[in-house]
Write an enzyme that holds these catalytic residues in place. Structure first.
Site, PDB file in Angstrom:
ATOM      1  N   TYR A   1      -2.796  -0.565  10.033  1.00  9.61           N
ATOM      2  CA  TYR A   1      -2.778  -1.058   8.643  1.00  9.61           C
ATOM      3  C   TYR A   1      -1.425  -0.752   7.999  1.00  9.61           C
ATOM      4  CZ  TYR A   1      -4.073  -1.334   3.680  1.00  9.61           C
ATOM      5  OH  TYR A   1      -4.118  -1.641   2.336  1.00  9.61           O
TER       6      TYR A   1
ATOM      7  N   SER B   1       0.859  -1.186   0.000  1.00 11.45           N
ATOM      8  CA  SER B   1       0.000   0.000   0.000  1.00 11.45           C
ATOM      9  C   SER B   1       0.894   1.234   0.000  1.00 11.45           C
ATOM     10  CB  SER B   1      -0.861   0.013   1.267  1.00 11.45           C
ATOM     11  OG  SER B   1      -1.453   1.286   1.456  1.00 11.45           O
TER      12      SER B   1
HETATM   13  N1  LIG Z   1      -8.533  -0.689  -2.335  1.00 16.75           N
HETATM   14  C1  LIG Z   1      -7.561   0.123  -1.966  1.00 16.75           C
HETATM   15  O1  LIG Z   1      -7.711   1.357  -1.952  1.00 16.75           O
HETATM   16  C2  LIG Z   1      -6.209  -0.464  -1.614  1.00 16.75           C
HETATM   17  C3  LIG Z   1      -5.127   0.435  -1.493  1.00 16.75           C
HETATM   18  C4  LIG Z   1      -3.879  -0.063  -1.178  1.00 16.75           C
HETATM   19  C5  LIG Z   1      -3.704  -1.423  -0.961  1.00 16.75           C
HETATM   20  N2  LIG Z   1      -4.758  -2.258  -1.061  1.00 16.75           N
HETATM   21  C6  LIG Z   1      -4.513  -3.684  -0.815  1.00 16.75           C
HETATM   22  O2  LIG Z   1      -4.888  -4.430  -1.952  1.00 16.75           O
HETATM   23  C7  LIG Z   1      -5.287  -5.750  -1.556  1.00 16.75           C
HETATM   24  C8  LIG Z   1      -6.641  -6.059  -2.157  1.00 16.75           C
HETATM   25  O3  LIG Z   1      -7.563  -5.118  -1.639  1.00 16.75           O
HETATM   26  P1  LIG Z   1      -8.971  -4.816  -2.329  1.00 16.75           P
HETATM   27  O4  LIG Z   1      -9.144  -3.352  -2.301  1.00 16.75           O
HETATM   28  O5  LIG Z   1      -9.111  -5.553  -3.601  1.00 16.75           O
HETATM   29  O6  LIG Z   1      -9.920  -5.406  -1.188  1.00 16.75           O
HETATM   30  P2  LIG Z   1     -11.188  -6.364  -1.233  1.00 16.75           P
HETATM   31  O7  LIG Z   1     -12.012  -6.109  -2.430  1.00 16.75           O
HETATM   32  O8  LIG Z   1     -11.803  -6.240   0.125  1.00 16.75           O
HETATM   33  O9  LIG Z   1     -10.511  -7.799  -1.363  1.00 16.75           O
HETATM   34  C9  LIG Z   1      -9.775  -8.355  -0.324  1.00 16.75           C
HETATM   35  C10 LIG Z   1      -9.546  -9.811  -0.661  1.00 16.75           C
HETATM   36  O10 LIG Z   1      -8.779 -10.406   0.400  1.00 16.75           O
HETATM   37  C11 LIG Z   1      -9.411 -11.598   0.803  1.00 16.75           C
HETATM   38  N3  LIG Z   1      -9.157 -11.883   2.206  1.00 16.75           N
HETATM   39  C12 LIG Z   1      -9.315 -11.035   3.260  1.00 16.75           C
HETATM   40  N4  LIG Z   1      -9.016 -11.684   4.390  1.00 16.75           N
HETATM   41  C13 LIG Z   1      -8.662 -12.946   4.059  1.00 16.75           C
HETATM   42  C14 LIG Z   1      -8.270 -14.091   4.794  1.00 16.75           C
HETATM   43  N5  LIG Z   1      -8.164 -14.091   6.132  1.00 16.75           N
HETATM   44  N6  LIG Z   1      -7.997 -15.231   4.118  1.00 16.75           N
HETATM   45  C15 LIG Z   1      -8.093 -15.270   2.773  1.00 16.75           C
HETATM   46  N7  LIG Z   1      -8.467 -14.227   2.010  1.00 16.75           N
HETATM   47  C16 LIG Z   1      -8.761 -13.074   2.667  1.00 16.75           C
HETATM   48  C17 LIG Z   1     -10.877 -11.374   0.543  1.00 16.75           C
HETATM   49  O11 LIG Z   1     -11.500 -12.634   0.425  1.00 16.75           O
HETATM   50  P3  LIG Z   1     -13.040 -12.891   0.853  1.00 16.75           P
HETATM   51  O12 LIG Z   1     -13.798 -11.640   0.511  1.00 16.75           O
HETATM   52  O13 LIG Z   1     -13.411 -14.078   0.012  1.00 16.75           O
HETATM   53  O14 LIG Z   1     -13.025 -13.166   2.285  1.00 16.75           O
HETATM   54  C18 LIG Z   1     -10.843 -10.615  -0.768  1.00 16.75           C
HETATM   55  O15 LIG Z   1     -10.740 -11.501  -1.857  1.00 16.75           O
HETATM   56  C19 LIG Z   1      -5.271  -5.753  -0.028  1.00 16.75           C
HETATM   57  O16 LIG Z   1      -4.079  -6.329   0.433  1.00 16.75           O
HETATM   58  C20 LIG Z   1      -5.321  -4.273   0.329  1.00 16.75           C
HETATM   59  O17 LIG Z   1      -4.751  -4.004   1.592  1.00 16.75           O
HETATM   60  C21 LIG Z   1      -6.011  -1.818  -1.396  1.00 16.75           C
END
Ligand SMILES: NC(=O)c1ccc[n+]([C@@H]2O[C@H](COP(=O)([O-])OP(=O)(O)OC[C@H]3O[C@@H](n4cnc5c(N)ncnc54)[C@H](OP(=O)(O)O)[C@@H]3O)[C@@H](O)[C@H]2O)c1
Length: 255
Positions: free
Chosen positions: A156, A143
């Site tokens: 975080y 991130s």
């Molecule tokens: N969106 C942003 O603005 C942003 C910015 C910077 C970094 N990120 C990072 O990018 C990555 C993806 O984020 P996203 O925005 O795509 O979020 P998201 O749509 O909430 O997706 C998160 C994913 O992680 C999975 N997950 C969460 N906890 C888990 C666990 N204990 N075991 C297995 N799978 C788990 C979820 O699976 P289920 O739903 O099936 O449980 C989901 O597929 C994350 O690491 C996040 O920190 C996001």
């Protein structure tokens, strides 16, 4: 020479957190490039729906990465599905917002269990197989908050900062085994995680506008923007990159 082992069979990737957002977009992008993709996440319905849509080149294996041995089982599932492993996209993660002085330690542990320890466990399990098979590419999704300070995001940010540090040291340690380890550092990205954050703000519309206004390119990322950077790092086009972190944040951390 750091490339994944040459073979005529399609490359195989594991994507954690494939059931939504950045992981889903990355799974689609890898699949479109001809990879066989082992999708994993906790939501059986979303995971199976995506695997069905992608067809024979994809399989879903449900796993909660906070559970012991889950990473080993996911890696074994990829081998059972496709017989090899070239790429790990370590993307699963949860968000956390809270005052650092009052966040209960058990809440802090829960964030680290997924974002940091789940990521480490997957790197260990997949890296062990890649070492035996002669190489591979690991891409950790961190991130922008691994590198900058933002109020209420300490927990975080620390969980992601640990993954950035892991990326560098593991890259050096695994280079002799032809395993590259890199990171992408997304800025605000339009996923469920982002929508939840916006909804939690006192004035959601103003918060969304002010986020976009603070980004040099004037908009939050699309999940596909992040997927494209992952695709590059996974591929042999990035054969001489290891221990690197690519910001995918519209210039936010450069400003
Ligand atoms: N969106 C942003 O603005 C942003 C910015 C910077 C970094 N990120 C990072 O990018 C990555 C993806 O984020 P996203 O925005 O795509 O979020 P998201 O749509 O909430 O997706 C998160 C994913 O992680 C999975 N997950 C969460 N906890 C888990 C666990 N204990 N075991 C297995 N799978 C788990 C979820 O699976 P289920 O739903 O099936 O449980 C989901 O597929 C994350 O690491 C996040 O920190 C996001």
């Amino acid at each position: 020479m750091t490339t994944t082992p040459q073979t005529s069979s399609p490359r195989v990737a594991i994507v954690t957190g494939a059931t939504s957002g950045i992981g889903e977009a990355t799974s689609r992008a890898l699949h479109a490039e001809g990879y066989r993709v082992l999708l994993t996440g906790r939501s059986q319905s979303r995971g199976e729906a995506l695997a069905r849509e992608l067809g024979s080149g994809a399989r879903f294996y449900p796993a909660d990465l906070t559970e012991s041995d889950a990473a080993t089982h996911v890696t074994e599932a990829a081998l059972a599905f496709a017989g090899r492993l070239d790429v790990l996209v370590n993307n699963a993660g949860i968000d956390h917002t809270g005052d650092i002085l009052s966040t209960p330690m058990e809440e802090i542990r829960a964030v680290f269990e997924t974002n940091t320890f789940g990521t480490m466990a997957m790197l260990q399990a997949a890296g062990t197989v890649m070492k035996i098979l002669g190489g591979g590419s690991i891409v950790n999704v961190t991130s922008r908050l691994a590198s900058i300070g933002v109020p209420t995001m300490s927990v975080y940010a620390a969980s992601k900062g640990a993954v950035l540090a892991l990326t560098r040291s593991a890259a050096v340690e695994l280079a002799p085994h032809n395993i590259r380890v890199n990171a992408v550092a997304p800025g605000m990205t339009r996923t469920a995680l982002f929508d939840e954050w916006v909804a939690a703000q006192p004035d959601s519309e103003a918060a969304a506008r002010s986020v976009a206004a603070g980004i040099p390119l004037g908009r939050v990322a699309k999940p596909e923007d992040v997927a494209n950077a992952v695709l590059f790092l996974a591929s042999d086009r990035a054969a001489y990159l290891t221990g690197a972190s690519i910001p995918v944040d519209g210039g936010y951390t450069a400003a």
